[in-house]
Design a protein around this motif. Structure first.
Motif, short mmCIF file in Angstrom:
data_model
loop_
_atom_site.label_atom_id
_atom_site.label_comp_id
_atom_site.label_asym_id
_atom_site.label_seq_id
_atom_site.Cartn_x
_atom_site.Cartn_y
_atom_site.Cartn_z
N GLY A 1 -62.02 18.46 -50.71
CA GLY A 1 -61.40 19.51 -51.51
C GLY A 1 -62.36 20.41 -52.26
O GLY A 1 -61.92 21.33 -52.93
N PHE A 2 -63.66 20.13 -52.15
CA PHE A 2 -64.61 20.99 -52.86
C PHE A 2 -64.59 22.40 -52.27
O PHE A 2 -64.56 22.58 -51.06
CB PHE A 2 -66.03 20.43 -52.73
N GLU A 3 -64.57 23.38 -53.15
CA GLU A 3 -64.63 24.77 -52.70
C GLU A 3 -65.69 25.51 -53.51
O GLU A 3 -65.87 25.23 -54.71
CB GLU A 3 -63.28 25.47 -52.87
N VAL A 4 -66.36 26.41 -52.86
CA VAL A 4 -67.36 27.23 -53.56
C VAL A 4 -66.64 28.06 -54.61
O VAL A 4 -65.66 28.74 -54.30
CB VAL A 4 -68.10 28.15 -52.56
N PRO A 5 -67.07 28.00 -55.88
CA PRO A 5 -66.38 28.78 -56.92
C PRO A 5 -66.54 30.28 -56.69
O PRO A 5 -67.51 30.72 -56.07
CB PRO A 5 -67.08 28.33 -58.21
N GLY A 6 -65.56 31.02 -57.21
CA GLY A 6 -65.66 32.48 -57.11
C GLY A 6 -64.82 33.08 -56.01
O GLY A 6 -64.90 34.29 -55.77
N GLY A 7 -64.01 32.25 -55.33
CA GLY A 7 -63.14 32.78 -54.28
C GLY A 7 -63.92 33.45 -53.15
O GLY A 7 -64.97 32.97 -52.74
N THR A 8 -63.39 34.58 -52.69
CA THR A 8 -64.03 35.30 -51.59
C THR A 8 -65.46 35.70 -51.94
O THR A 8 -66.37 35.58 -51.12
CB THR A 8 -63.23 36.57 -51.27
N LEU A 9 -65.65 36.14 -53.17
CA LEU A 9 -66.99 36.57 -53.59
C LEU A 9 -67.99 35.42 -53.50
O LEU A 9 -69.09 35.57 -52.95
CB LEU A 9 -66.92 37.11 -55.02
N GLY A 10 -67.59 34.26 -54.05
CA GLY A 10 -68.50 33.11 -54.04
C GLY A 10 -68.78 32.60 -52.63
O GLY A 10 -69.94 32.36 -52.26
N LYS A 11 -67.70 32.44 -51.83
CA LYS A 11 -67.89 31.93 -50.46
C LYS A 11 -68.74 32.88 -49.64
O LYS A 11 -69.63 32.47 -48.88
CB LYS A 11 -66.53 31.74 -49.79
N GLY A 12 -68.44 34.15 -49.74
CA GLY A 12 -69.18 35.14 -48.96
C GLY A 12 -70.64 35.21 -49.36
O GLY A 12 -71.54 35.25 -48.51
N ALA A 13 -70.89 35.22 -50.68
CA ALA A 13 -72.27 35.31 -51.16
C ALA A 13 -73.06 34.08 -50.72
O ALA A 13 -74.22 34.20 -50.28
CB ALA A 13 -72.28 35.46 -52.67
N VAL A 14 -72.45 32.90 -50.84
CA VAL A 14 -73.16 31.68 -50.43
C VAL A 14 -73.40 31.68 -48.91
O VAL A 14 -74.50 31.37 -48.45
CB VAL A 14 -72.35 30.43 -50.85
N PHE B 1 -64.04 39.44 -43.65
CA PHE B 1 -62.60 39.43 -43.35
C PHE B 1 -62.12 38.02 -43.00
O PHE B 1 -60.94 37.70 -43.19
CB PHE B 1 -62.30 40.40 -42.20
N VAL B 2 -63.02 37.15 -42.48
CA VAL B 2 -62.59 35.80 -42.10
C VAL B 2 -62.26 34.95 -43.33
O VAL B 2 -61.61 33.91 -43.20
CB VAL B 2 -63.65 35.07 -41.26
N LEU B 3 -62.70 35.36 -44.51
CA LEU B 3 -62.48 34.56 -45.72
C LEU B 3 -61.14 34.87 -46.38
O LEU B 3 -60.72 34.16 -47.28
CB LEU B 3 -63.61 34.84 -46.73
N GLY B 4 -60.50 35.93 -45.93
CA GLY B 4 -59.25 36.34 -46.57
C GLY B 4 -59.56 37.16 -47.81
O GLY B 4 -60.34 36.73 -48.66
N THR B 5 -59.00 38.34 -47.89
CA THR B 5 -59.30 39.22 -49.03
C THR B 5 -58.01 39.72 -49.66
O THR B 5 -56.98 39.82 -49.00
CB THR B 5 -60.13 40.44 -48.59
#
Length: 262
Positions: free
Chosen positions: A121-134, A205-209
């Protein structure tokens, strides 16, 4: 026939081919339909100001975050790869080869969807911004690490020896003497990496915006589907060029300065 005459005939032939190609394009392209489909002024006007205040702003924000993260990781990886301790070198080499070999899109999908499965269940914080940046930061680090390593190795070895003879530790010599010189050398390739990252944000776009987190490409694609018109793609292409062309010109200036300095 003299050599000069042959050269003149060759150049005249090449110019003639260019002129013929231009005439064919001008005479046979359907400019009216092209204008309606990809350069409709009314559709372009409807995109303002959101294309700047939301899409371009998000694209720059995603790029700067990914670049900053990638640069820090790349510096660590470059030092690990140059380390005399073999496990550090092996880990850095494996990382660099892995993420330079994978498409950035695959890395983004792993960060967004595989990490929560792998770590319960761990998710990169920051939503789309965090996932995309990482995700993009991980990919950029693999490329920039090799650039930084090459820059460090381009600094003459005598610089390190001179710093050590003045009583500096290896860490002090690296941070105060070697790295500043290395970064002056690698600024042009790092700027190129920044330009590539700007374009790679189109993979978000694959992360959902959401409407407020769309970057340029997603913003343009959604409007194109709503308007049934290709003009949004033309507009975002112009915005991309407005961002990237100054950077590529900056790279050219820096490369000329570096060449003069050598």
């Amino acid at each position: 026939m003299t050599k000069r005459t042959k050269l003149l005939i060759s150049r005249a032939t090449l110019y003639s081919v260019l002129v013929i190609m231009a005439i064919v394009v001008l005479l046979f392209a359907d400019w009216a339909t092209l204008q309606r489909s990809f350069a409709d002024v009314d559709v372009a006007a409807d995109m303002l100001p959101e294309v700047i205040t939301i899409a371009a702003k998000n694209t720059l924000l995603y790029t700067l975050l990914a670049f900053s993260l990638g640069l820090v990781m790349a510096l660590i990886l470059a030092l690990m790869k140059m380390s005399p301790i073999r496990p550090y070198k092996w880990i850095a080499t494996a990382y660099i080869e892995l993420f330079r070999g994978l498409p950035a899109l695959v890395t983004l999908i792993f960060v967004a969807f595989a990490l929560p499965i792998a770590f319960d269940g761990f998710e990169v914080p920051g939503g789309t911004l965090g996932k995309g940046a990482v995700g993009l930061g991980i990919v950029a680090a693999a490329y920039m690490a090799e650039t930084i390593r090459a820059g460090i190795q381009a600094v003459p070895r005598g610089q390190m020896e001179a710093a050590r003879s003045l009583g500096m530790s290896s860490g002090q010599a690296m941070s105060r003497i070697i790295l500043p010189q290395a970064f002056r050398i690698i600024i042009p390739p790092l700027t190129n990496e920044l330009v590539l990252l700007i374009k790679d944000t189109s993979l978000f776009f694959v992360l959902g915006t959401t409407p407020v987190s769309k970057e340029l490409t997603k913003f343009g694609r959604d409007l194109m589907n709503q308007k049934f018109n290709g003009t949004p793609l033309t507009v975002i292409a112009i915005v991309y060029l407005a961002i990237t062309l100054p950077l590529t010109q900056l790279v050219a200036v820096l490369e000329r300065k570096a060449a003069k300095a050598r």
